[in-house]
Design a protein around this motif. Structure first.
Motif, mmCIF file in Angstrom:
data_model
loop_
_atom_site.group_PDB
_atom_site.id
_atom_site.type_symbol
_atom_site.label_atom_id
_atom_site.label_comp_id
_atom_site.label_asym_id
_atom_site.label_seq_id
_atom_site.Cartn_x
_atom_site.Cartn_y
_atom_site.Cartn_z
ATOM 1 N N THR A 129 0.803 -1.225 0.000
ATOM 2 C CA THR A 129 0.000 0.000 0.000
ATOM 3 C C THR A 129 0.832 1.268 0.000
ATOM 4 O O THR A 129 0.329 2.346 -0.328
ATOM 5 N N GLY A 130 2.092 1.144 0.389
ATOM 6 C CA GLY A 130 2.960 2.314 0.384
ATOM 7 C C GLY A 130 2.802 3.229 1.583
ATOM 8 O O GLY A 130 3.388 4.318 1.611
ATOM 9 N N VAL A 131 2.036 2.821 2.590
ATOM 10 C CA VAL A 131 1.882 3.658 3.780
ATOM 11 C C VAL A 131 3.127 3.518 4.657
ATOM 12 O O VAL A 131 3.884 2.553 4.529
ATOM 13 N N SER A 132 3.330 4.455 5.542
ATOM 14 C CA SER A 132 4.480 4.385 6.435
ATOM 15 C C SER A 132 4.107 3.629 7.701
ATOM 16 O O SER A 132 2.945 3.637 8.131
ATOM 17 N N TYR A 133 5.107 3.001 8.300
ATOM 18 C CA TYR A 133 4.853 2.265 9.546
ATOM 19 C C TYR A 133 4.407 3.203 10.656
ATOM 20 O O TYR A 133 3.524 2.866 11.453
ATOM 21 N N VAL A 134 4.974 4.395 10.689
ATOM 22 C CA VAL A 134 4.629 5.341 11.755
ATOM 23 C C VAL A 134 3.171 5.776 11.664
ATOM 24 O O VAL A 134 2.537 6.067 12.681
ATOM 25 N N SER A 135 2.600 5.788 10.466
ATOM 26 C CA SER A 135 1.201 6.198 10.319
ATOM 27 C C SER A 135 0.225 5.086 10.688
ATOM 28 O O SER A 135 -0.862 5.347 11.204
ATOM 29 N N ILE A 136 0.604 3.833 10.462
ATOM 30 C CA ILE A 136 -0.302 2.721 10.743
ATOM 31 C C ILE A 136 -0.132 2.171 12.153
ATOM 32 O O ILE A 136 -1.065 1.595 12.724
#
Length: 457
Positions: free
Chosen positions: A198-205
């Motif tokens: 998905t390309g999301v960052s770990y810090v955001s999830i």
């Protein structure tokens, strides 16, 4: 065959390819990438020899379907080496995980947690929360090993309890605790892969996954407390005092928790400062972090003795993951380039106005396929092209949360999955009983993730 020199020194070949791949992430040289792809093909062929039947079937299926789809694209076969390296980062991460396991064992944190689990409890209701929480804490570092450790301790201490009750207690508390630990762990491949897709960052999830874990653990603890409280608990060891001393355990737990928080902080800071992706950051940090940690604990010799042997053994037996991830790379590329992809995407786009329905269907698909032996990694591969479509419609963070929670939920109900199978062997019971015991939990677990994802759209 597995005892032959080929398998005893397979870790050297694997490590050589992984090192080249990591180097090329920074170099970004097309010719080197092609050479790595050729080595990946050799890895695929060699690994077929030692792979299990389930992973052989999955890999052959991906390669067969992928080959047909690739043929329909009209591309030259010569490009294949350059398109099968996309999942090598995940394999490299898997190869590094044993070092984290080893530093926890060398520091004897596993023993301290096991002592804490059985300290001063009077009924199974209280022990349930303790057992689930201990497995959760232990699994944050030891991953699958935590399940075996917790189950062995519980089997010994619950020997006088009715077999049916004992098995239900162990399969619920340990598997559920394990699932909640790996849900937010940067070391878990079922967390890393959806982030990668998905390309999301770990810090955001991370905060949202932690919220799912807290809510689910609270609800499950309440259920376990009331469901099992009618069964009394008594230590089976006559030499064991009724009141187990917990002196010194607080410091051990604080030390372990502090190390975990520090590691997560370094992953986030390192990825942000150097602008490298999550999987690469974790991979590069694991060994130096565990090495320095062992030095601080004055356990370097023990860490190296345990770590070196464990790492060689685990790396030598990576065949299942090697054939799955390399064949999955080929399949994913082929299906994303296939002409009929629109036919698959249209039904999803048609119901895209009902995101809650789409999210629920994804959850059911993961759980349903896992009950027939389909690994969640394979399900992610099957959904790969559809995920790309959904990312154009929904918030990528929501998609990532649904994928992670749906994939992790299968760990408690995957009838032929590794965790459930090992538990079934340990308890000498049918894996279907374990699946049935945890089925409602899996849907509630995934449902909490789905609702949070829905509100984040």
């Amino acid at each position: 065959m597995k005892g032959s020199p080929l398998f005893q020194y397979l870790y050297i070949f694997y490590t050589f390819v992984f090192t080249l791949h990591i180097a090329n992430i920074f170099i970004e040289h097309e010719t080197l990438n092609y050479m790595i792809g050729v080595f990946a093909l050799i890895m695929l062929v060699v690994s077929f020899i030692g792979a299990s039947r389930l992973f052989l079937i999955l890999s052959v299926s991906f390669l067969t379907v992928g080959a047909y789809l690739f043929w329909t694209t009209g591309e030259s076969v010569s490009v294949i080496p350059s398109i099968i390296t996309s999942n090598l980062s995940l394999l490299t991460l898997l190869a590094m995980l044993p070092w984290m396991n080893s530093v926890v064992r060398s520091g004897r944190f596993d023993r301290s947690l096991n002592t804490l689990m059985r300290a001063n409890v009077s009924d199974l209701g209280k022990l349930y929360t303790r057992g689930s929480g201990t497995t959760l804490t232990l699994a944050a570092f030891l991953n699958l090993s935590a399940v075996s450790i917790s189950q062995e301790v519980l089997k010994r201490n619950l020997a006088p309890v009715d077999r049916k009750v004992r098995n239900a207690f162990i399969s619920a508390s340990t598997l559920r605790g394990f699932s909640l630990a790996v849900l937010w762990s940067p070391l878990e491949i079922l967390v890393a892969l959806p982030i990668f897709l998905t390309g999301v960052s770990y810090v955001s999830i991370f905060p949202w996954l932690l919220l799912v874990a807290v809510i689910t653990f609270t609800l499950d603890s309440i259920w376990g407390r009331y469901y099992f409280k009618k069964y009394t608990y008594q230590a089976t060891d006559v030499n064991e005092p009724e009141e187990v001393s917990t002196k010194g355990l607080g410091g051990k737990i604080f030390h372990l928790a502090g190390a975990l928080v520090l590691f997560l902080a370094l992953v986030i800071i390192g990825g942000t400062l150097f602008e490298i992706d999550f999987i690469l950051t974790v991979t590069l940090l694991i060994f130096p972090f565990t090495l320095i940690w062992s030095v601080i604990m004055k356990r370097l010799r023990s860490f190296w003795a345990i770590g070196w042997n464990t790492w060689k053994e685990k790396t030598n037996t990576m065949q299942n993951f090697v054939i799955l991830f390399i064949s999955l790379s080929f399949f994913s590329y082929s299906i994303s380039s296939a002409a009929f992809l629109d036919v698959i995407q249209k039904p999803i786009l048609y119901v895209s106005e009902y995101p809650l329905l789409v999210f629920f269907v994804i959850q059911v698909l993961f759980i349903g396929l896992s009950m027939f032996g389909i690994h969640p990694v394979a399900t992610l591969g099957i959904l790969g092209s559809l995920i790309s479509t959904l990312l154009t419609v929904y918030n990528p963070l929501s998609i990532a949360i649904v994928l992670v929670t749906s994939a992790i939920a299968t760990l408690t109900v995957g009838t032929y999955g590794l965790v459930v199978t090992l538990t079934a062997m340990s308890l000498e019971q049918s894996p279907y009983r374990i699946t049935l015991m945890n089925l409602a939990y899996a849907f509630i677990f995934g449902g909490i993730g789905t609702l949070i994802a829905y509100f984040l759209l």
